[in-house]
Write a protein that holds these residues in place. Sequence first.
Motif, PDB file in Angstrom:
ATOM      1  N   PRO A 196       0.788  -1.228   0.000  1.00  0.00           N
ATOM      2  CA  PRO A 196       0.000   0.000   0.000  1.00  0.00           C
ATOM      3  C   PRO A 196       0.820   1.279   0.000  1.00  0.00           C
ATOM      4  O   PRO A 196       0.439   2.257  -0.633  1.00  0.00           O
ATOM      5  CB  PRO A 196      -0.840  -0.114   1.278  1.00  0.00           C
ATOM      6  N   SER A 197       1.954   1.304   0.709  1.00  0.00           N
ATOM      7  CA  SER A 197       2.733   2.538   0.808  1.00  0.00           C
ATOM      8  C   SER A 197       3.279   2.957  -0.550  1.00  0.00           C
ATOM      9  O   SER A 197       3.193   4.122  -0.938  1.00  0.00           O
ATOM     10  CB  SER A 197       3.877   2.361   1.814  1.00  0.00           C
ATOM     11  N   LEU A 198       3.867   2.002  -1.277  1.00  0.00           N
ATOM     12  CA  LEU A 198       4.406   2.325  -2.592  1.00  0.00           C
ATOM     13  C   LEU A 198       3.291   2.711  -3.552  1.00  0.00           C
ATOM     14  O   LEU A 198       3.377   3.727  -4.244  1.00  0.00           O
ATOM     15  CB  LEU A 198       5.186   1.139  -3.153  1.00  0.00           C
ATOM     16  N   ALA A 199       2.221   1.912  -3.596  1.00  0.00           N
ATOM     17  CA  ALA A 199       1.126   2.207  -4.521  1.00  0.00           C
ATOM     18  C   ALA A 199       0.540   3.574  -4.247  1.00  0.00           C
ATOM     19  O   ALA A 199       0.275   4.359  -5.172  1.00  0.00           O
ATOM     20  CB  ALA A 199       0.052   1.124  -4.402  1.00  0.00           C
ATOM     21  N   SER A 200       0.333   3.900  -2.977  1.00  0.00           N
ATOM     22  CA  SER A 200      -0.255   5.188  -2.617  1.00  0.00           C
ATOM     23  C   SER A 200       0.675   6.340  -2.962  1.00  0.00           C
ATOM     24  O   SER A 200       0.238   7.386  -3.446  1.00  0.00           O
ATOM     25  CB  SER A 200      -0.580   5.199  -1.121  1.00  0.00           C
ATOM     26  N   SER A 201       1.974   6.168  -2.741  1.00  0.00           N
ATOM     27  CA  SER A 201       2.926   7.240  -3.034  1.00  0.00           C
ATOM     28  C   SER A 201       3.020   7.516  -4.530  1.00  0.00           C
ATOM     29  O   SER A 201       3.307   8.644  -4.944  1.00  0.00           O
ATOM     30  CB  SER A 201       4.305   6.878  -2.490  1.00  0.00           C
ATOM     31  N   LEU A 202       2.770   6.491  -5.346  1.00  0.00           N
ATOM     32  CA  LEU A 202       2.847   6.672  -6.795  1.00  0.00           C
ATOM     33  C   LEU A 202       1.820   7.669  -7.307  1.00  0.00           C
ATOM     34  O   LEU A 202       2.001   8.273  -8.368  1.00  0.00           O
ATOM     35  CB  LEU A 202       2.668   5.323  -7.499  1.00  0.00           C
ATOM     36  N   ASN A 203       0.724   7.858  -6.556  1.00  0.00           N
ATOM     37  CA  ASN A 203      -0.278   8.834  -6.960  1.00  0.00           C
ATOM     38  C   ASN A 203       0.332  10.224  -7.052  1.00  0.00           C
ATOM     39  O   ASN A 203       0.038  10.994  -7.974  1.00  0.00           O
ATOM     40  CB  ASN A 203      -1.451   8.828  -5.974  1.00  0.00           C
ATOM     41  N   HIS A 204       1.197  10.554  -6.109  1.00  0.00           N
ATOM     42  CA  HIS A 204       1.784  11.896  -6.083  1.00  0.00           C
ATOM     43  C   HIS A 204       2.893  12.044  -7.109  1.00  0.00           C
ATOM     44  O   HIS A 204       3.103  13.144  -7.643  1.00  0.00           O
ATOM     45  CB  HIS A 204       2.258  12.207  -4.667  1.00  0.00           C
ATOM     46  N   ALA A 205       3.566  10.958  -7.414  1.00  0.00           N
ATOM     47  CA  ALA A 205       4.495  10.988  -8.532  1.00  0.00           C
ATOM     48  C   ALA A 205       3.725  11.239  -9.825  1.00  0.00           C
ATOM     49  O   ALA A 205       4.136  12.044 -10.673  1.00  0.00           O
ATOM     50  CB  ALA A 205       5.266   9.672  -8.618  1.00  0.00           C
ATOM     51  N   ALA A 206       2.583  10.564  -9.971  1.00  0.00           N
ATOM     52  CA  ALA A 206       1.754  10.732 -11.170  1.00  0.00           C
ATOM     53  C   ALA A 206       1.257  12.163 -11.293  1.00  0.00           C
ATOM     54  O   ALA A 206       1.239  12.741 -12.390  1.00  0.00           O
ATOM     55  CB  ALA A 206       0.574   9.762 -11.130  1.00  0.00           C
ATOM     56  N   LEU A 207       0.844  12.770 -10.176  1.00  0.00           N
ATOM     57  CA  LEU A 207       0.323  14.137 -10.229  1.00  0.00           C
ATOM     58  C   LEU A 207       1.406  15.135 -10.599  1.00  0.00           C
ATOM     59  O   LEU A 207       1.130  16.148 -11.256  1.00  0.00           O
ATOM     60  CB  LEU A 207      -0.310  14.506  -8.881  1.00  0.00           C
ATOM     61  N   ASN A 208       2.650  14.867 -10.201  1.00  0.00           N
ATOM     62  CA  ASN A 208       3.728  15.764 -10.599  1.00  0.00           C
ATOM     63  C   ASN A 208       4.089  15.590 -12.064  1.00  0.00           C
ATOM     64  O   ASN A 208       4.463  16.551 -12.741  1.00  0.00           O
ATOM     65  CB  ASN A 208       4.944  15.551  -9.702  1.00  0.00           C
ATOM     66  N   VAL A 209       3.976  14.363 -12.585  1.00  0.00           N
ATOM     67  CA  VAL A 209       4.142  14.168 -14.026  1.00  0.00           C
ATOM     68  C   VAL A 209       3.008  14.882 -14.766  1.00  0.00           C
ATOM     69  O   VAL A 209       3.221  15.500 -15.817  1.00  0.00           O
ATOM     70  CB  VAL A 209       4.167  12.671 -14.378  1.00  0.00           C
ATOM     71  N   ALA A 210       1.794  14.808 -14.209  1.00  0.00           N
ATOM     72  CA  ALA A 210       0.652  15.516 -14.798  1.00  0.00           C
ATOM     73  C   ALA A 210       0.901  17.015 -14.826  1.00  0.00           C
ATOM     74  O   ALA A 210       0.523  17.706 -15.784  1.00  0.00           O
ATOM     75  CB  ALA A 210      -0.621  15.208 -13.998  1.00  0.00           C
ATOM     76  N   ASN A 211       1.529  17.520 -13.774  1.00  0.00           N
ATOM     77  CA  ASN A 211       1.867  18.945 -13.707  1.00  0.00           C
ATOM     78  C   ASN A 211       2.766  19.326 -14.881  1.00  0.00           C
ATOM     79  O   ASN A 211       2.518  20.309 -15.595  1.00  0.00           O
ATOM     80  CB  ASN A 211       2.562  19.224 -12.372  1.00  0.00           C
ATOM     81  N   ALA A 212       3.818  18.531 -15.079  1.00  0.00           N
ATOM     82  CA  ALA A 212       4.758  18.806 -16.166  1.00  0.00           C
ATOM     83  C   ALA A 212       4.083  18.657 -17.536  1.00  0.00           C
ATOM     84  O   ALA A 212       4.279  19.484 -18.433  1.00  0.00           O
ATOM     85  CB  ALA A 212       5.957  17.873 -16.058  1.00  0.00           C
ATOM     86  N   LEU A 213       3.272  17.590 -17.686  1.00  0.00           N
ATOM     87  CA  LEU A 213       2.598  17.348 -18.958  1.00  0.00           C
ATOM     88  C   LEU A 213       1.621  18.471 -19.295  1.00  0.00           C
ATOM     89  O   LEU A 213       1.610  18.987 -20.420  1.00  0.00           O
ATOM     90  CB  LEU A 213       1.848  16.013 -18.903  1.00  0.00           C
ATOM     91  N   GLY A 214       0.799  18.842 -18.315  1.00  0.00           N
ATOM     92  CA  GLY A 214      -0.190  19.892 -18.547  1.00  0.00           C
ATOM     93  C   GLY A 214       0.452  21.219 -18.889  1.00  0.00           C
ATOM     94  O   GLY A 214       0.034  21.915 -19.825  1.00  0.00           O
ATOM     95  N   ALA A 215       1.490  21.595 -18.127  1.00  0.00           N
ATOM     96  CA  ALA A 215       2.180  22.857 -18.385  1.00  0.00           C
ATOM     97  C   ALA A 215       2.826  22.855 -19.773  1.00  0.00           C
ATOM     98  O   ALA A 215       2.771  23.857 -20.505  1.00  0.00           O
ATOM     99  CB  ALA A 215       3.234  23.099 -17.307  1.00  0.00           C
TER     100      ALA A 215
END
Length: 402
Positions: free
Chosen positions: A338-357
Amino acid sequence: MPITAQATSAPKSGSKNPALAIVSLAMGGFGIGVTEFTMMGLLREMEQGLNISTPEAGNLISAYALGVVVGAPLLAAVGAKLPRKHLALGLMLFFSLANLTSFIAPDYGSMLVSRFASGLPHGAFFGVAAVIAASLVAPTRRGWAISMVMAGLTVSNVVGVPVATWVGQSYGWRLLFLLVGAIGLLTLGMLWKFVPFEKAHPDASIRRELGALKRIQVWLAILIGIVGFGGFFATYTYIAHTMTSVAGIPSTLLPLVVALYGLGMVVGNIVGGRIADKSVMGTICRVLPGIAVALVVYAVAVHWPWSAFVMVFVVGAAGSMLVPALQTRLLDASPDAPSLASSLNHAALNVANALGAFLGGVVIAWGWGYIAPALVGAALAVLGLGVAVISGLLERRRPLAT
């Protein structure tokens, strides 16, 4: 398939006050939000203080985001064998010290390294915090508990970021990092006092945590976050230019615009947590088209100041409604890591930040205007919905975590 007792269960007997424990975890999110988002408002001061160009100052923000992407899976996996309370304490101590090094960093190179280091514990902290919060409440309230942890991040945009920006502009931009370090140390004390201790799972290991990466549903949930949430950031990145150039709002009112966006994020996060408790995938499949519609309406409404103000709030709320459901989906997709899977959400959101910008910048460079990023965002939300539909269809054929 519900997440197993390893990740979530009814409140523990050792948890005398789950509410204070969750508030303590949210305080860590508040400090993380302040350091992440205030940087954008103090770029000019940092440029002058470090004698660097605007692109170089932008690299300081990119360095933090890169730290989040690298640190989220790495630190979550390395800390797999630790009791979750100890892992949360270690990550918050790391975060506090890294921000204090930013306060004393003498030049651009050392500041770049310290900002990367500050980002490393970001995703892993939110990951373990979500798991701890979910374990403190009944399974039917997981979404609410996770949204309360995330509330620290969203509230920081309404309260912490404006205050820290004012302090930095008035008394020196380096005070931002001293303030964040102090918040981190306060969080450490609260975590120590209020978060209950629970022994690490006997089978916990780095290999077990990394096993989450073998599951297609984990990757699909990450992809939903990257693509679906990318539209949120495509709009937010260029909101100042859109408000002043299209809506005709004076630059002096931009703090109000940002505050409305942040307030929308707070409301959306709370609502998203509530509805995620009823149906995780149902929430994802309803919120994504809602984001698309909100962004299309925003592209039209932004031509008038008052409707622009309204839609800024709506877009902020619509985007943040997605986060608790995505966090819960990742927990469901990998209950034994659970810890790794849950933390990946925030990695994904930061990639989304870069992609969107990036995509928003591309359509602006093509001469499509400042409303174009919102339309790009709407298209990304629709693509995210497509990924969610595929995930749901695959789940019918093969249940989660099997």
